[in-house]
Design a protein around this motif. Structure first.
Motif, mmCIF file in Angstrom:
data_model
loop_
_atom_site.group_PDB
_atom_site.id
_atom_site.type_symbol
_atom_site.label_atom_id
_atom_site.label_comp_id
_atom_site.label_asym_id
_atom_site.label_seq_id
_atom_site.Cartn_x
_atom_site.Cartn_y
_atom_site.Cartn_z
ATOM 1 N N ARG A 166 0.871 -1.115 -0.107
ATOM 2 C CA ARG A 166 0.201 0.360 -0.229
ATOM 3 C C ARG A 166 0.626 1.473 0.062
ATOM 4 O O ARG A 166 0.704 2.419 -0.709
ATOM 5 N N ALA A 167 1.907 1.297 0.839
ATOM 6 C CA ALA A 167 2.472 2.841 0.545
ATOM 7 C C ALA A 167 3.116 2.690 -0.422
ATOM 8 O O ALA A 167 3.532 3.758 -1.164
ATOM 9 N N GLY A 169 2.254 2.410 -3.589
ATOM 10 C CA GLY A 169 1.195 2.439 -4.209
ATOM 11 C C GLY A 169 1.235 1.401 -5.960
ATOM 12 O O GLY A 169 2.069 0.570 -5.908
ATOM 13 N N PRO A 170 0.160 1.486 -6.359
ATOM 14 C CA PRO A 170 -0.547 0.256 -6.935
ATOM 15 C C PRO A 170 1.008 0.680 -8.006
ATOM 16 O O PRO A 170 1.594 2.118 -8.759
ATOM 17 N N ALA A 172 3.504 0.023 -7.809
ATOM 18 C CA ALA A 172 4.970 0.620 -7.437
ATOM 19 C C ALA A 172 6.739 -1.255 -7.962
ATOM 20 O O ALA A 172 5.592 -1.917 -7.493
#
Length: 998
Positions: A166-167, A169-170, A172
């Motif tokens: 999540r940190a 991001g999509p 990544a």
């Protein structure tokens, strides 16, 4: 004593190994230095050998000690598949030992032990080893019933990695995000093979789908362990829905992740196999094998996955009856460097056993004994050997080997009791095994097997249980036995043909396993005077024979059903079994759910469900009551009528007769005689298959070698099989043509050469061989015209097939009499053959080596002029539709006398395969040689054959409209005999090899 000796030898080896692998000598620095290039070529020799030795050790403590001695070496080699396996296996042993001594040891203390090893695995960059270590801890907690702690541990590990993703991001691609993704995939994949943890795996799947999405790789890969769980409990529909959905989603959303796709495809192909879609499973798994082979070639070996892929491909090929392919893949697996790795070698145990079963089917008399030695030497305690013991039971029983049967039954009992739940369908095997060992309880065990088979989760178990109950009831309740035989045939049909059309002809189990039951069914119908029903049953058996040869062909799933229409009594039993099976399935699902909540992951030996016994006892009581209620009732017209579908055979024309031969048990040959205008006559001849096989072999060898003792041999066979039939034919008008439906070894008999002491049979009547196939489709209104001749005069490139120099004369005669288009030697290619067939000839003449092999259509082939070959599968794909006559002038098959009950050799099925291929592709009629005739005389004989009408018709159109039938062959053979009477060429060697097949 034999097993005790093997155990002692293993124990001695282990003791010596432990002494030599002591802490000071286990892993010298020079032998454990990491060499990436060497590890890419093969597993580390010392570590691989240690793992192989560990699998021969029966006690966990000794295994623990051996792995511990090599721990430092394994860490030095990381990251590496064999080293990683060694480390997480050692981690599991440590946790098992700690929890065995103190099951309630607090989780923080367990984590203090776990974390340093996990951290070290993470530092090496090996995500799979790290997650396998986590699974060892999670599984240990579950085995001790500490469910909430296990779930809390797993949730925490998942959430920590989800937060990283999540940190990032999509989409990544940071190292941390990629590592988190890889570890979640490895965690999901690590659960593959976990027994009894369905609720926990389903909870994990929900968490991953919620946090990452249903199409994320970690979510999709979890379909593999969940599918395997349902598959192993016989829930094939649920398994298929899970894995097929995941695979389709992966193709749509993860198309670039080749590894993910191949992992899902691997499990998907296994479920296909379980559904009976064997050819699809083979095609799918070939892609899996190719992927892992490519990874190995690229220096990224996955020894375990490649070994498992080979094992599955061997299993599928064996199920399809492709025994040569089994040997080919088994040899490739044996040569793989991964075999040095103990786990790969151990998991290849089924491959080695399938190889022995294949060798047995191909005639190796020692193969089963070697398989038993493999089980006793390497397979003790393994559930990998169940299929071998199960296959051995009926083989040992039919061959009268009581000692081998007891051994196989004991193995079945040990494996099934240990590894299956109380109402799992494979327990039917257990009861069938016990029925063989406990004659006084035979009925009790067989009823229980039938109840379990009725659950519908394994048509193989259901058909076997029905057949064995029918066999038991044949003497006391023959009508009920016939009901069970037909329902068993229906179950067998579901096993093989209630599937997509392109897998309908595949054999999930070899015909040899069921053939004796199908023959017993036909025999009982004949003994009961139900001759019309026996014809339908025999037609079903013949379809099964053709199906065994036509792997990969197409056949409608309804083909067999037309021979298996049920009467009222059969429908009643069919419905009753369905009801009983449904009730047992519901009970099984309830009990399995309870077991999942209360029993450890790996232990099934302690499962004794009273509810299961109660449900099974109730089902057996229902079956016995039904049998008692219907014990030989007054036969009604509805119960007696089997309602077979109309025969595909046309009504006999005046002057025609049909002779049908069928081998029964106990030294009897059934003969059915049909002639136009008279009722069918039945006769049983006191002739054994073995005796007729020897006589046929002697005559065939004599004719092939042109020996001088042919008349006594042909006269003896005439008296044995033909004279009794002719006595049942009408005297006036005498039949002018005999259509012969032969069985087994009689398919090799050149009936035209049988001699009554005055003349050959072909001098009295014309003859044709009935392939048992429906008539080919009516040719289109625009009739094919003209002729096509193709041939090869050269020897095969490997020198095994001799040159055929007179082929040029043979084709020249064809052109002289028919105006044929010719393609010879290098002009005779697969591409040109296809193009010539598309042009629409009425007559096709092939003058090249055509080798027929009983092993199947893939092994039978036509040698082309350019040195390439077409097997029967490939040949059947060509545009033959509308060809009126195909002539094959150089067919040959090796007739080998083989009395083994399960052997394919010497059964004549290759002739069924040839006829079924060309007839199924649209050829109206076929003329072929059974052996290769002296080359010069073949050209002369065929010149005489084509010199007669209709080939001399004024036009190609007139030729096309002519009546091409077996009378043409008979006239040519009679003319030859008249021309050469008293000369060498009058010997049947020169003219009797040709057979007309329709």
């Amino acid at each position: 004593m034999r097993r005790a000796g093997l155990r002692f030898a293993r124990a001695l080896t282990v003791t010596l190994s432990l002494l030599s692998f002591g802490p000071l000598r286990a892993n010298p620095e020079s032998t454990c230095a990491r060499d990436p290039e060497a590890l890419a070529r093969q597993p580390h020799p010392g570590l691989a050998a240690m793992n192989r030795e560990a699998f021969n050790i029966e006690t966990l403590s000794d295994r623990h000690r051996l792995y511990q001695a090599w721990e430092d070496c394994a860490w030095q080699l990381m990251p590496d598949e064999v080293a990683g396996f060694s480390l997480w296996a050692l981690h599991g042993f440590r946790l098992h030992q700690i929890l065995s001594e103190r099951p309630d040891r607090p989780l923080p203390e367990l984590l203090d032990l776990h974390r340093p090893h996990e951290a070290r695995a993470a530092a090496s960059g090996d995500a799979e080893t790290r997650m396998q270590m986590l699974r060892m801890l999670w599984g240990g907690l579950l085995n001790q019933g500490r469910l909430s702690e296990a779930q809390s541990l797993l949730d925490g590990e998942i959430q920590s990695r989800v937060q990283v993703l999540r940190a990032a991001g999509p989409g990544a691609r940071s190292p941390a995000a990629e590592r988190a993704q890889e570890e979640l995939v490895s965690l999901s994949e690590s659960l593959y093979g976990t027994v009894g943890a369905r609720p926990q795996m389903e909870a994990l799947a929900e968490t991953l789908a919620r946090e990452l999405g249903p199409d994320a790789a970690p979510t999709l890969i979890l379909a593999r362990p969940l599918t395997a769980y349902h598959r192993r409990l016989g829930r094939i529909d649920q398994a298929w829905h899970l894995i097929d959905t995941a695979f389709q989603r992966a193709q749509a959303e993860q198309a670039g992740d080749e590894r993910l796709l191949r992992l899902l495809q691997s499990e998907r192909s296994i479920v296909m196999y379980e559904r009976g879609q064997v050819m699809e499973a083979i095609r799918e798994h070939e892609q899996v094998v190719a992927y892992w082979e490519a990874e190995q070639a690229a220096g990224r070996p996955a020894w375990m996955r490649l070994g498992r892929a080979y094992n599955n491909l061997v299993r599928f090929s064996h199920a399809a009856g492709d025994y040569p392919r089994v040997l080919q893949v088994a040899e490739k697996a044996a040569r793989s460097p991964g075999q040095a790795f103990g786990l790969v070698y151990t998991e290849a145990l089924p491959t080695r056993l399938y190889e022995q079963l294949a060798r047995h089917h191909l005639g190796d008399a020692q193969a089963l004994a070697r398989g038993r030695d493999i089980v006793e030497g390497e397979g003790f305690g393994s559930n990998y050997t169940l299929f071998f013991s199960e296959a051995l039971l009926p083989l040992a029983e039919r061959e009268g080997d009581a000692e081998l049967m007891r051994w196989a039954a004991g193995e079945v009992e040990r494996i099934v009791t240990k590894h299956s739940t109380p109402l799992q369908s494979n327990r039917a095997i257990l009861h069938l095994a016990r029925a063989r060992l406990e004659p006084r309880l035979r009925a009790w065990h067989q009823w229980r097997a039938l109840a379990l088979g009725a659950m519908g989760r394994s048509p193989a178990h259901e058909s076997q249980a029905l057949f064995e109950n029918a066999q038991r009831l044949s003497a006391s309740q023959p009508r009920l036995a016939l009901v069970f035989y037909k329902l068993g045939a229906l179950a067998l049909r579901r096993l093989r043909s209630d599937l997509p059309q392109d897998s309908a002809d595949l054999q999930r189990a070899g015909l040899a396993r069921y053939e004796h039951h199908l023959r017993a069914w036909v025999e009982l119908l004949i003994d009961q005077g139900r001759f019309k029903d026996s014809e339908a049953a025999l037609a079903f058996l013949q379809e099964e024979e053709r199906g065994e040869l036509l792997r990969g062909g197409r056949r409608s799933a309804s083909d067999g059903e037309r021979h298996l229409r049920l009467n009222a009594a059969e429908r009643h039993w069919h419905g009753a079994l369905a009801d009983i099976g449904r009730e047992l399935r519901q009970a099984s699902d309830r009990i399995d759910s309870e077991i999942e909540q209360t029993v450890g992951l790996l232990d099934r030996t302690a499962v004794r469900s009273q509810a299961a016994q109660t449900a099974l006892d109730a089902a057996v009581q229902q079956l016995r009551q039904l049998a008692e209620d219907e014990a030989e009732p007054t036969e009604t017209a509805e119960n007696a009528r089997a309602d077979p579908a109309p025969s595909h055979r046309a009504a006999l024309a005046p002057g025609h007769a049909r002779l049908s031969y069928f081998f029964l048990r106990e030294g009897r040959l059934s003969l059915r005689v049909q002639a136009a205008g008279q009722p069918t006559r039945h006769l049983q001849l006191p002739l054994t298959r073995t005796a007729l096989a020897r006589q046929t072999l002697a005559l065939r060898q004599c004719l092939e070698r042109r020996c001088e003792q042919d008349l006594p041999l042909s006269q003896a066979l005439y008296l044995a099989v033909m004279a009794p039939a002719l006595r049942l034919l009408p005297v006036s008008p005498k039949p002018q043509h005999l259509d012969i439906a032969a069985d087994d070894v009689l398919r090799y008999l050149p009936f035209a050469a049988l001699h009554d002491g005055q003349r050959y049979l072909v001098e009295r009547v014309s003859l044709s061989m009935d392939s048992g196939l429906p008539a080919a489709a009516t040719p289109p209104p625009e009739l094919r015209q003209g002729a096509l001749g193709l041939g090869r005069s050269l020897a095969s490139e490997d020198g095994r097939l001799a040159p055929l120099p007179a082929v040029r004369r043979e084709l020249a005669a064809l052109r002289q009499h028919t105006g044929a288009l010719l393609q010879l030697d290098h002009d005779f290619t697969a591409r040109r053959l296809q193009a010539a067939l598309e042009a629409g000839p009425a007559l096709v003449h092939l003058a090249s080596h055509f080798v027929l092999d009983p092993a199947g259509r893939e092994q039978s082939y036509l040698l082309l002029g350019d040195g390439q070959s077409l097997n029967l599968v490939e040949l059947g794909r060509l545009p033959w539709a509308g060809v009126q006559l195909a002539v094959l002038s150089a067919c040959e098959t090796a007739l080998v006398l083989d009395e083994g009950a399960s052997s394919r050799r010497g059964r004549g099925r290759e002739w069924l395969g040839l006829a079924a291929t060309l007839r199924g592709a649209g050829v109206q009629q076929l003329m072929a040689t059974q052996w290769r005739v002296a080359d010069d005389s073949t050209a002369d004989w065929l010149s005489a054959f084509y010199a007669q009408p209709p080939w001399q018709a004024a036009s190609a159109r007139a030729q096309a409209r002519a009546n091409l039938g077996p009378a043409l062959l008979a006239r040519a053979q009679r003319h030859w005999l008249q021309q050469y009477r008293g000369q060498t060429r009058a010997h049947p060697h020169f003219w009797a090899a040709f057979t007309w097949i329709h």
